[in-house]
Design a protein around this motif. Structure first.
Motif, short mmCIF file in Angstrom:
data_model
loop_
_atom_site.label_atom_id
_atom_site.label_comp_id
_atom_site.label_asym_id
_atom_site.label_seq_id
_atom_site.Cartn_x
_atom_site.Cartn_y
_atom_site.Cartn_z
N LEU A 31 0.84 -1.18 0.00
CA LEU A 31 0.00 0.00 0.00
C LEU A 31 0.88 1.24 0.00
CD1 LEU A 31 -2.91 1.18 0.34
CD2 LEU A 31 -2.48 1.14 2.80
N ASN A 32 0.93 1.93 -1.11
CA ASN A 32 1.63 3.22 -1.19
C ASN A 32 3.02 3.21 -0.56
OD1 ASN A 32 -0.58 4.34 -2.49
ND2 ASN A 32 -1.51 4.97 -0.56
N GLN A 33 3.91 2.43 -1.11
CA GLN A 33 5.31 2.41 -0.68
C GLN A 33 5.52 1.77 0.69
OE1 GLN A 33 7.87 4.06 -2.64
NE2 GLN A 33 6.34 4.37 -4.21
N LYS A 34 4.52 1.05 1.17
CA LYS A 34 4.63 0.35 2.44
C LYS A 34 4.13 -1.07 2.26
CE LYS A 34 3.69 4.68 4.63
NZ LYS A 34 3.62 5.27 3.30
N ARG A 35 4.49 -1.93 3.19
CA ARG A 35 4.06 -3.32 3.11
C ARG A 35 3.54 -3.76 4.47
NH1 ARG A 35 6.52 -8.47 3.82
NH2 ARG A 35 8.40 -7.46 4.54
N CYS A 62 8.21 -0.17 6.19
CA CYS A 62 8.20 1.14 5.54
C CYS A 62 9.39 1.29 4.59
CB CYS A 62 8.21 2.25 6.58
SG CYS A 62 6.76 2.20 7.65
N SER A 92 5.79 10.83 11.12
CA SER A 92 5.17 10.07 10.04
C SER A 92 4.26 8.95 10.54
CB SER A 92 6.25 9.50 9.11
OG SER A 92 7.04 8.55 9.80
N ILE A 96 1.00 7.24 8.57
CA ILE A 96 0.98 5.82 8.24
C ILE A 96 -0.27 5.17 8.83
CG2 ILE A 96 2.14 3.60 8.58
CD1 ILE A 96 4.81 5.23 8.67
N GLU A 99 -3.39 6.21 6.89
CA GLU A 99 -3.43 5.53 5.60
C GLU A 99 -3.87 4.06 5.76
OE1 GLU A 99 -0.47 5.64 1.88
OE2 GLU A 99 0.43 4.96 3.75
N ASN A 103 -7.86 3.23 4.51
CA ASN A 103 -7.92 2.55 3.22
C ASN A 103 -8.57 1.19 3.36
OD1 ASN A 103 -6.75 4.20 1.12
ND2 ASN A 103 -4.88 4.09 2.33
#
Length: 105
Positions: A31-35, A62, A92, A96, A99, A103
């Motif tokens: 999801l958007n540069q994260k796992r 991240c 941040s 996170i 998000e 989502n």
């Protein structure tokens, strides 16, 4: 949904943590540069990620060897750096969490 993780951490009273645990599956979710880690990675983080701390739950990769964790000892989300073996707070984290929770995964 990981019923195993929800059962394992049922005594921790943190709504955001529970919402994230509900999203964890058998496979990791990107999801958007994260796992969001898989169920097995969360359960077996000591072996998979070489972290030796019983008071944390590793939740999100991240990248750049940084992970979003939940610190059981003080009921807060924090960041963990594998390179420095260091747990720290970060601005941040709120982004996170927002998000992940907002989502639909």
């Amino acid at each position: 949904m990981s019923k195993l993780l929800l059962e394992k951490y049922k005594d921790i009273k943190n709504e955001k943590l529970n919402k994230i645990l509900e999203k964890i599956e058998l496979e990791p979710i990107f999801l958007n540069q994260k796992r969001l880690l898989s169920e097995s990675e969360v359960i077996d983080y000591k072996n998979e990620l070489k972290i030796n701390d019983d008071n944390i739950i590793v939740l999100v990769d991240c990248f750049d060897n940084e992970f979003l964790i939940f610190d059981i000892s003080d009921n807060n989300f924090k960041m963990y750096s594998i390179d420095d073996n260091f747990i720290y707070n970060s601005k941040s984290i709120a982004l996170i969490l927002k998000e992940l929770i907002e989502n639909e995964i």
